[in-house]
Design a protein around this motif. Sequence first.
Motif, PDB file in Angstrom:
ATOM      1  N   ILE A 179      38.702  -4.390-103.861  1.00  0.00           N
ATOM      2  CA  ILE A 179      37.731  -3.135-104.140  1.00  0.00           C
ATOM      3  C   ILE A 179      37.907  -2.659-106.101  1.00  0.00           C
ATOM      4  N   ALA A 180      38.562  -2.804-106.422  1.00  0.00           N
ATOM      5  CA  ALA A 180      38.655  -2.258-108.145  1.00  0.00           C
ATOM      6  C   ALA A 180      37.613  -3.544-108.112  1.00  0.00           C
ATOM      7  N   ALA A 181      37.254  -4.631-107.839  1.00  0.00           N
ATOM      8  CA  ALA A 181      36.758  -5.841-108.303  1.00  0.00           C
ATOM      9  C   ALA A 181      35.064  -5.312-108.410  1.00  0.00           C
ATOM     10  N   TYR A 182      34.900  -4.440-106.881  1.00  0.00           N
ATOM     11  CA  TYR A 182      33.740  -4.585-106.858  1.00  0.00           C
ATOM     12  C   TYR A 182      32.898  -2.730-107.206  1.00  0.00           C
ATOM     13  N   TYR A 183      34.165  -1.985-108.126  1.00  0.00           N
ATOM     14  CA  TYR A 183      33.953  -1.175-108.498  1.00  0.00           C
ATOM     15  C   TYR A 183      33.442  -1.128-110.184  1.00  0.00           C
ATOM     16  N   SER A 184      34.448  -2.324-110.780  1.00  0.00           N
ATOM     17  CA  SER A 184      34.686  -2.348-111.944  1.00  0.00           C
ATOM     18  C   SER A 184      32.802  -3.339-111.758  1.00  0.00           C
ATOM     19  N   MET A 185      32.552  -4.198-110.518  1.00  0.00           N
ATOM     20  CA  MET A 185      31.048  -4.942-110.741  1.00  0.00           C
ATOM     21  C   MET A 185      29.712  -4.119-111.347  1.00  0.00           C
ATOM     22  N   MET A 186      30.099  -2.361-110.511  1.00  0.00           N
ATOM     23  CA  MET A 186      29.137  -1.465-110.039  1.00  0.00           C
ATOM     24  C   MET A 186      29.309  -0.915-111.044  1.00  0.00           C
ATOM     25  N   LEU A 187      30.346  -0.148-112.295  1.00  0.00           N
ATOM     26  CA  LEU A 187      30.286   0.413-113.323  1.00  0.00           C
ATOM     27  C   LEU A 187      29.753   0.067-114.449  1.00  0.00           C
ATOM     28  N   GLY A 188      30.254  -2.365-114.153  1.00  0.00           N
ATOM     29  CA  GLY A 188      29.533  -2.672-115.508  1.00  0.00           C
ATOM     30  C   GLY A 188      27.819  -2.469-115.432  1.00  0.00           C
ATOM     31  N   LEU A 189      27.780  -2.789-114.550  1.00  0.00           N
ATOM     32  CA  LEU A 189      25.801  -2.932-114.101  1.00  0.00           C
ATOM     33  C   LEU A 189      25.678  -0.925-114.770  1.00  0.00           C
ATOM     34  N   VAL A 190      25.988   0.132-114.498  1.00  0.00           N
ATOM     35  CA  VAL A 190      25.399   0.743-114.909  1.00  0.00           C
ATOM     36  C   VAL A 190      25.736   1.304-116.105  1.00  0.00           C
ATOM     37  N   SER A 191      26.946   0.868-116.719  1.00  0.00           N
ATOM     38  CA  SER A 191      27.022   0.966-118.448  1.00  0.00           C
ATOM     39  C   SER A 191      26.091   0.406-119.534  1.00  0.00           C
ATOM     40  N   ILE A 192      25.410  -0.611-118.554  1.00  0.00           N
ATOM     41  CA  ILE A 192      24.485  -2.176-119.112  1.00  0.00           C
ATOM     42  C   ILE A 192      23.268  -0.779-119.649  1.00  0.00           C
ATOM     43  N   LEU A 193      23.196   0.118-119.305  1.00  0.00           N
ATOM     44  CA  LEU A 193      21.485   1.613-119.345  1.00  0.00           C
ATOM     45  C   LEU A 193      22.033   1.891-120.933  1.00  0.00           C
ATOM     46  N   LEU A 194      23.541   1.455-121.399  1.00  0.00           N
ATOM     47  CA  LEU A 194      23.378   2.243-122.400  1.00  0.00           C
ATOM     48  C   LEU A 194      23.574   1.153-123.268  1.00  0.00           C
TER      49      LEU A 194
END
Length: 158
Positions: free
Chosen positions: A51-66
């Motif tokens: 679960i932590a790996a999944y959310y880390s990937m998702m947050l990484g994708l969101v943070s590339i918007l910065l």
Amino acid sequence: MAKGMIREFLQGHRIKHPLHPFMVHLPVGLWIGSLVFDIAYISTSTVGFAIAAYYSMMLGLVSILLAVPTGIAEYVSIQVNTRQRRLATAHMTLNIFVSLMYLLNVLSRRAMESGPPSMVTGGQFVLSVVCIMLLGISRLHRRLADLSIWHRFPWAGA
């Protein structure tokens, strides 16, 4: 005039340091963290790591918007038909590819179950490893091209 102000802001002129190197730390760190969580899951079969790996990937994708706008601001300032521009293009292309691969990885994990995934498959793990390797190659391209706007600041040469 506003366009120039936005570009200068995205290039970090106000803080006298390029913003792009700051902004990429978050997605890259999250994606490296997701690989660490994948390894932890494979080693222990503890669902929390998947679960932590999944959310880390998702947050990484969101943070590339910065990170993307700051990278584009630097990219457009590089002179066309130069070695730096070619290496910057390779750097950008690799990062887009890696981002798409992380999106594919997140979607494949999400498709396995109705909520956050409770496991990591071998294919998903391999995809994570390949993505981290490609990020390393992309970093090398950036370093080879010396893709920063340090030269624009008076104190950069000191």
